[in-house]
Design a protein around this motif. Structure first.
Motif, short mmCIF file in Angstrom:
data_model
loop_
_atom_site.label_atom_id
_atom_site.label_comp_id
_atom_site.label_asym_id
_atom_site.label_seq_id
_atom_site.Cartn_x
_atom_site.Cartn_y
_atom_site.Cartn_z
N TYR A 96 13.12 79.88 42.56
CA TYR A 96 12.92 78.80 44.16
C TYR A 96 11.46 77.85 44.01
O TYR A 96 11.37 76.96 43.92
CB TYR A 96 12.37 79.65 45.30
N GLN A 97 10.76 78.77 42.75
CA GLN A 97 9.50 77.99 42.40
C GLN A 97 10.32 76.43 41.37
O GLN A 97 9.26 75.65 41.33
CB GLN A 97 8.25 78.33 41.57
N VAL A 98 11.67 77.23 40.49
CA VAL A 98 11.95 76.15 39.50
C VAL A 98 11.89 74.94 40.29
O VAL A 98 11.61 73.51 40.20
CB VAL A 98 12.66 76.59 38.82
N PHE A 99 12.44 74.79 41.98
CA PHE A 99 13.67 74.52 42.29
C PHE A 99 11.95 72.84 42.72
O PHE A 99 12.75 72.41 42.77
CB PHE A 99 15.16 74.92 43.45
N SER A 100 11.84 73.64 43.65
CA SER A 100 10.21 73.38 43.83
C SER A 100 9.24 72.48 43.23
O SER A 100 8.47 71.00 43.54
CB SER A 100 9.29 73.74 45.10
N LEU A 101 9.49 72.68 41.75
CA LEU A 101 7.98 72.16 41.50
C LEU A 101 8.34 71.27 39.68
O LEU A 101 8.03 70.77 39.76
CB LEU A 101 7.08 73.35 40.88
N SER A 102 9.63 72.32 39.08
CA SER A 102 10.35 71.34 37.72
C SER A 102 10.26 70.44 38.34
O SER A 102 12.16 70.66 38.78
CB SER A 102 10.48 72.38 37.46
N GLY A 103 10.41 69.10 37.67
CA GLY A 103 11.48 68.20 38.08
C GLY A 103 12.50 67.90 37.56
O GLY A 103 13.96 67.83 38.24
N THR A 104 13.02 68.62 35.96
CA THR A 104 14.27 68.96 35.59
C THR A 104 14.76 70.52 34.84
O THR A 104 13.84 70.82 34.51
CB THR A 104 13.83 68.14 34.17
N ARG A 105 15.88 70.52 35.98
CA ARG A 105 16.66 71.82 35.40
C ARG A 105 18.45 71.62 35.55
O ARG A 105 18.56 71.00 36.92
CB ARG A 105 15.48 72.45 36.86
N LYS A 106 18.74 72.62 35.77
CA LYS A 106 20.44 72.55 35.65
C LYS A 106 20.01 74.33 35.64
O LYS A 106 19.72 75.36 34.80
CB LYS A 106 20.30 71.91 34.40
N ILE A 107 21.13 75.22 36.53
CA ILE A 107 21.79 76.00 36.91
C ILE A 107 22.99 76.03 35.81
O ILE A 107 23.97 75.21 36.03
CB ILE A 107 22.23 76.34 38.39
N ILE A 108 23.26 77.11 35.57
CA ILE A 108 24.44 77.87 34.08
C ILE A 108 24.30 79.33 35.10
O ILE A 108 23.05 79.63 35.14
CB ILE A 108 23.92 77.18 32.75
N GLU A 109 25.54 79.89 34.28
CA GLU A 109 25.85 81.14 35.24
C GLU A 109 25.25 81.87 33.98
O GLU A 109 24.11 83.15 35.23
CB GLU A 109 27.28 81.63 34.41
N GLU A 110 23.76 81.35 32.56
CA GLU A 110 23.01 82.17 32.79
C GLU A 110 21.73 82.63 33.27
O GLU A 110 21.21 83.10 32.82
CB GLU A 110 23.11 81.77 30.74
N GLY A 111 21.83 81.00 33.76
CA GLY A 111 20.38 81.51 34.09
C GLY A 111 20.20 79.68 34.50
O GLY A 111 20.93 78.68 35.35
N VAL A 112 18.58 79.39 34.98
CA VAL A 112 18.26 78.35 35.26
C VAL A 112 17.55 77.60 33.78
O VAL A 112 15.68 78.71 33.13
CB VAL A 112 17.59 78.00 36.03
N LYS A 113 17.63 76.39 33.46
CA LYS A 113 16.87 75.60 32.22
C LYS A 113 16.02 74.92 32.74
O LYS A 113 16.84 74.58 34.61
CB LYS A 113 17.97 74.83 31.65
N PHE A 114 14.47 74.85 32.76
CA PHE A 114 13.76 74.30 33.03
C PHE A 114 12.98 73.31 32.28
O PHE A 114 12.43 73.57 31.57
CB PHE A 114 13.30 74.27 34.52
N LYS A 115 12.03 71.95 32.81
CA LYS A 115 10.59 71.46 32.15
C LYS A 115 10.11 72.22 32.43
O LYS A 115 9.77 71.90 34.14
CB LYS A 115 11.21 70.32 31.64
N SER A 116 8.66 72.93 32.28
CA SER A 116 7.39 72.80 32.28
C SER A 116 6.47 71.84 33.86
O SER A 116 7.11 70.65 32.31
CB SER A 116 6.28 73.44 31.22
N HIS A 117 6.65 72.01 34.46
CA HIS A 117 5.84 70.80 35.27
C HIS A 117 3.53 70.33 34.90
O HIS A 117 3.41 69.68 34.86
CB HIS A 117 5.51 71.02 37.05
#
Ligand SMILES: CNc1nc2c(CCNCC3CCCC3)c3nc(N)[nH]c(=O)c3cc2[nH]1
Length: 376
Positions: A96-117
């Motif tokens: 949830y925090q990745v979605f509410s805080l990290s500008g860029t993120r990508k959901i894949i089957e493996e998990g969620v890629k994101f950039k640190s805010h």
């Protein structure tokens, strides 16, 4: 972790219970102050214990993983040792925090890629590494890695998102059940019900989560902008499916009125940033109703912030003084307002617990909801 059901309200689905963890007991219904970066913002541990009488606080996997980082937390012997809170802690899984805080993120089957805010570095959260991370943080209750389905969304998106969350849950359980706590005490994994605002998906998700037979269950995907009536309808449906003998945690909820309405539907545990976030801009919840302390009308009101509440902060400081501090943007303003609001939230759920044990919750709740919504 164990849950003892202690009382049920005759006029609603409200219940009072006791959750026992390695770091102590939680009396439900309970509100859990949100501690994001290893602290409940602007609040001392001593105030959490004495004024607010918090029984459990939340930590944030996303933040703690990025800063101070797992190496520091492990060297400290876990979050309890790092911030000195020796009662129960619950950590959210970070999705949830990745979605509410990290500008860029990508959901894949493996998990969620994101950039640190914080520094823009790239990371991948997976069900497996999020379990390992929460093992290292050392919270008593940890949350499964899920996608909080955005609202509104198409039925097909909600369905696919729910199934992915279920596949991730299976991976969380496998990883968690094959690892041990790192600091000599047991931890508990809660799965999270999704399904957005679609009754058939909510039913399917609640049934699947219940079938995992974990020691507690959470309701996710709500308090994301849906109308309150929709929140209550989904909570009512899910609570009718989740087992009664396990605690139910409704994530990210809510206003005082939301909390009382959801207690009536059978929810036991709550968390929300509202009491601390709104405190910093002067919104105070009191036993008489809501106060915007910035307002001119409190300029020369030297009465205590809330005489009914008890606790040092709410009775020692006056409305006029706090209004002055807020306008002067003094640090002490946020500290006083945060401690006051959290003291109110814990007072509210304690009152609810007493009413449930007395069998008078249903009528009390309706009066209280009206009163709490009053804008003074
Ligand atoms: C505010 N509304 C809302 N919050 C939700 C949250 C976060 C709850 N608060 C956690 C604390 C905040 C910082 C430290 C932990 C949700 N979390 C998860 N994992 N899944 C949800 O569906 C989920 C859904 C949520 N809805």
């Amino acid at each position: 972790m164990t849950f003892e059901l202690q009382a049920q309200d005759p006029g609603s689905n409200a219940r009072a219970g006791k959750v026992t963890t390695a770091h102590g007991v939680i009396e439900t219904p309970i509100f859990m102050p949100v501690g994001t970066a290893a602290t409940v913002k602007a609040v001392h541990q001593r105030e959490l214990k004495e004024d607010i009488q918090a029984q459990i606080i939340l930590g944030n996997t996303y933040h703690l993983y990025l800063r101070p980082g797992l190496d520091i937390l492990e060297k400290a012997g876990g979050l309890h040792k790092f911030n000195g809170w020796d009662k129960p802690i619950l950590t959210d899984s970070g999705g949830y925090q990745v979605f509410s805080l990290s500008g860029t993120r990508k959901i894949i089957e493996e998990g969620v890629k994101f950039k640190s805010h914080i520094d823009g570095s790239t990371h991948l959260f997976t069900p497996e590494n999020v379990m390992d991370t929460q093992r290292t943080i050392g919270a008593d209750i940890i949350m499964a890695f899920d996608e909080c389905t955005p609202y509104p969304c198409e039925y097909d998106y909600a369905k696919n998102s729910m199934h992915r969350t279920h596949r991730w849950l299976k991976r969380c359980c496998e990883r968690f059940d094959s690892t041990e706590g790192k600091y000599g005490f047991d931890q508990t994994l809660f799965p999270i019900v999704q399904g957005s605002t679609f009754r058939d998906l909510r039913t399917q998700s609640a049934e699947y989560i219940a079938s995992m037979n974990r020691e507690g269950n959470a309701i996710g995907g709500l308090s994301v902008g849906e109308p309150a009536e929709m929140m209550y309808e989904m909570t009512d449906l899910v609570c009718s499916i989740l087992p009664k003998d396990k605690p139910r945690y409704l994530m990210g909820v809510g206003t005082p009125a939301n909390i009382l309405e959801n207690i009536a539907l059978g929810v036991d545990m709550f968390d929300c940033v509202l009491p601390t976030r709104n405190a910093r801009n002067g919104m105070l919840f009191t036993t008489q109703g809501i106060i915007n302390i910035r307002n001119q009308r409190w300029k020369d009101d030297f009465s205590p912030i809330d005489a009914e509440l008890g606790g040092y902060t709410s009775t020692f400081y006056s409305k006029a003084y706090l209004r002055h501090l807020i306008h002067a943007q003094e640090y002490l303003a946020g500290m006083i307002a945060s401690v006051h609001n959290l003291t109110f939230y814990l007072w509210l759920v304690k009152q609810a617990r007493e009413q449930i044990k007395a069998g008078t919750f249903a009528a009390w709740k309706n009066v209280m909801v009206e009163k709490l919504m009053t804008r003074l």
